[in-house]
Design an enzyme around this catalytic site. Structure first.
Site, PDB file in Angstrom:
ATOM      1  N   GLY A  47       0.858  -1.179   0.000  1.00 20.83           N
ATOM      2  CA  GLY A  47       0.000   0.000   0.000  1.00 20.83           C
ATOM      3  C   GLY A  47       0.889   1.223   0.000  1.00 20.83           C
ATOM      4  N   GLU A  48       0.701   2.091   0.947  1.00 25.64           N
ATOM      5  CA  GLU A  48       1.519   3.304   1.040  1.00 25.64           C
ATOM      6  C   GLU A  48       1.963   3.448   2.497  1.00 25.64           C
ATOM      7  OE1 GLU A  48       2.936   5.358  -1.150  1.00 25.64           O
ATOM      8  OE2 GLU A  48       3.756   6.156   0.720  1.00 25.64           O
ATOM      9  N   SER A  49       3.270   3.270   2.706  1.00 22.50           N
ATOM     10  CA  SER A  49       3.757   3.196   4.085  1.00 22.50           C
ATOM     11  C   SER A  49       3.577   4.501   4.850  1.00 22.50           C
ATOM     12  CB  SER A  49       5.229   2.773   4.087  1.00 22.50           C
ATOM     13  OG  SER A  49       6.014   3.683   3.349  1.00 22.50           O
ATOM     14  N   CYS A  79       6.109  -5.263   0.586  1.00 20.13           N
ATOM     15  CA  CYS A  79       6.232  -3.945  -0.026  1.00 20.13           C
ATOM     16  C   CYS A  79       6.120  -2.833   1.028  1.00 20.13           C
ATOM     17  CB  CYS A  79       5.222  -3.802  -1.159  1.00 20.13           C
ATOM     18  SG  CYS A  79       5.754  -2.584  -2.362  1.00 20.13           S
ATOM     19  N   ARG A 108      12.801   3.372   0.154  1.00 18.67           N
ATOM     20  CA  ARG A 108      11.456   3.493  -0.445  1.00 18.67           C
ATOM     21  C   ARG A 108      11.571   3.794  -1.926  1.00 18.67           C
ATOM     22  NH1 ARG A 108       8.482   7.828   0.597  1.00 18.67           N
ATOM     23  NH2 ARG A 108       6.577   6.884  -0.144  1.00 18.67           N
ATOM     24  N   ILE A 136       5.632  -3.194  -7.349  1.00 20.46           N
ATOM     25  CA  ILE A 136       4.869  -1.972  -7.603  1.00 20.46           C
ATOM     26  C   ILE A 136       5.435  -0.852  -6.724  1.00 20.46           C
ATOM     27  CG2 ILE A 136       2.571  -0.913  -7.625  1.00 20.46           C
ATOM     28  CD1 ILE A 136       1.461  -3.868  -7.588  1.00 20.46           C
ATOM     29  N   ARG A 137       6.123   0.093  -7.350  1.00 21.38           N
ATOM     30  CA  ARG A 137       6.797   1.161  -6.593  1.00 21.38           C
ATOM     31  C   ARG A 137       7.457   0.585  -5.336  1.00 21.38           C
ATOM     32  NH1 ARG A 137       6.405   6.072  -7.988  1.00 21.38           N
ATOM     33  NH2 ARG A 137       6.487   6.996  -5.924  1.00 21.38           N
ATOM     34  N   HIS A 177       4.872  -8.531  -4.272  1.00 17.25           N
ATOM     35  CA  HIS A 177       3.501  -8.811  -3.818  1.00 17.25           C
ATOM     36  C   HIS A 177       3.127 -10.281  -4.041  1.00 17.25           C
ATOM     37  CE1 HIS A 177       2.108  -4.634  -3.141  1.00 17.25           C
ATOM     38  NE2 HIS A 177       3.093  -4.357  -3.963  1.00 17.25           N
ATOM     39  N   GLU A 179       0.782 -11.866  -2.817  1.00 15.78           N
ATOM     40  CA  GLU A 179      -0.677 -12.064  -2.721  1.00 15.78           C
ATOM     41  C   GLU A 179      -1.352 -11.905  -4.078  1.00 15.78           C
ATOM     42  OE1 GLU A 179       1.003  -9.516  -1.844  1.00 15.78           O
ATOM     43  OE2 GLU A 179      -0.087  -7.666  -2.256  1.00 15.78           O
TER      44      GLU A 179
HETATM   45  N1  GLN Z   1       5.955   2.989  -2.435  1.00 15.91           N
HETATM   46  C1  GLN Z   1       5.095   2.502  -1.382  1.00 15.91           C
HETATM   47  C2  GLN Z   1       5.545   3.056  -0.035  1.00 15.91           C
HETATM   48  O1  GLN Z   1       6.499   3.726   0.046  1.00 15.91           O
HETATM   49  C3  GLN Z   1       5.053   1.001  -1.337  1.00 15.91           C
HETATM   50  C4  GLN Z   1       4.384   0.475  -2.583  1.00 15.91           C
HETATM   51  C5  GLN Z   1       3.624  -0.805  -2.399  1.00 15.91           C
HETATM   52  O2  GLN Z   1       3.375  -1.255  -1.281  1.00 15.91           O
HETATM   53  N2  GLN Z   1       3.204  -1.385  -3.480  1.00 15.91           N
HETATM   54  O3  GLN Z   1       4.894   2.780   0.938  1.00 15.91           O
END
Ligand code: GLN
Length: 197
Positions: A47-49, A79, A108, A136-137, A177, A179
């Protein structure tokens, strides 16, 4: 079968819950301290930390999570979840803090300068056939402490050798990921670790 919670204030929660349920685990979402208290183990999803950090603070989950992880609760971060589990972070923003537990430094959005998202087959220690990994990122692991076992690295290309899966005792984390898709070997690996601990 163990009870495994999935941190659910933000991130790709459902996919983890479904994968764990497919393995016969009692899997459920965790948004409140009383739900965390039911967990034998926890998954921190992608997700987005930065958002996860802020929401964990807002919903009074941050300190209870730190305590449980320090207390030895097996935890698997993917992630953004890997970032949350890292003791040290590079390129965090807004005074972002992590829960910590894993003696690693993560960067990150590490692949961002090259390519935002990509997929590839990588070998994961102990798993036999390569895993099809979706990034993903994603972060990568810049540095690991002595007691950290490296489970996977990027096999080729510009980022060759970068660490993307680690384990330390009953904590584990992947940059990618697992999952996504129907290969549940990484979750199985974690469930086995939970059963052993
Ligand atoms: N770039 C996201 C972060 O810094 C992590 C990306 C992801 O969980 N797919 O949290």
């Amino acid at each position: 079968m163990p009870s495994i919670g999935v941190f659910a204030l933000q991130g790709d929660v459902r996919e983890h819950v479904h994968t764990l349920q497919r393995l016969g685990v009692d899997a459920f979402t965790v948004r409140r301290p009383d739900e965390l208290a039911r967990c034998d183990a926890l998954v921190l999803p992608g997700g987005e930390s930065t958002t996860m950090y802020k929401l964990a603070r807002t919903f009074d989950l941050f300190e209870p999570l730190v305590e449980r992880i320090r207390g030895g609760m097996p935890t698997f971060g993917t992630c953004a979840g890997m970032i949350m589990l890292a003791d040290r972070i590079e390129d965090g923003i807004d005074g972002q803090e992590t829960l910590g537990g894993l003696d690693i430094t993560v960067r990150r959005n590490a692949f961002g300068r090259q390519v935002d998202s990509f997929e590839g087959d990588i070998d994961v220690a102990g798993l036999g056939d390569p895993v099809h990994a979706v990034f993903i990122r994603a972060p990568w692991v810049e540095q690991v402490g002595e007691s950290v076992e490296v489970l996977a690295t990027i096999p080729a290309g510009e980022a060759a050798g970068r660490i993307v899966a680690v384990r330390q005792g009953s904590l584990m984390a992947t940059s990618f990921h697992p999952e996504v898709g129907d290969d549940d070997r990484i979750h199985r690996y974690f469930v086995d670790l939970v059963k052993q601990s």
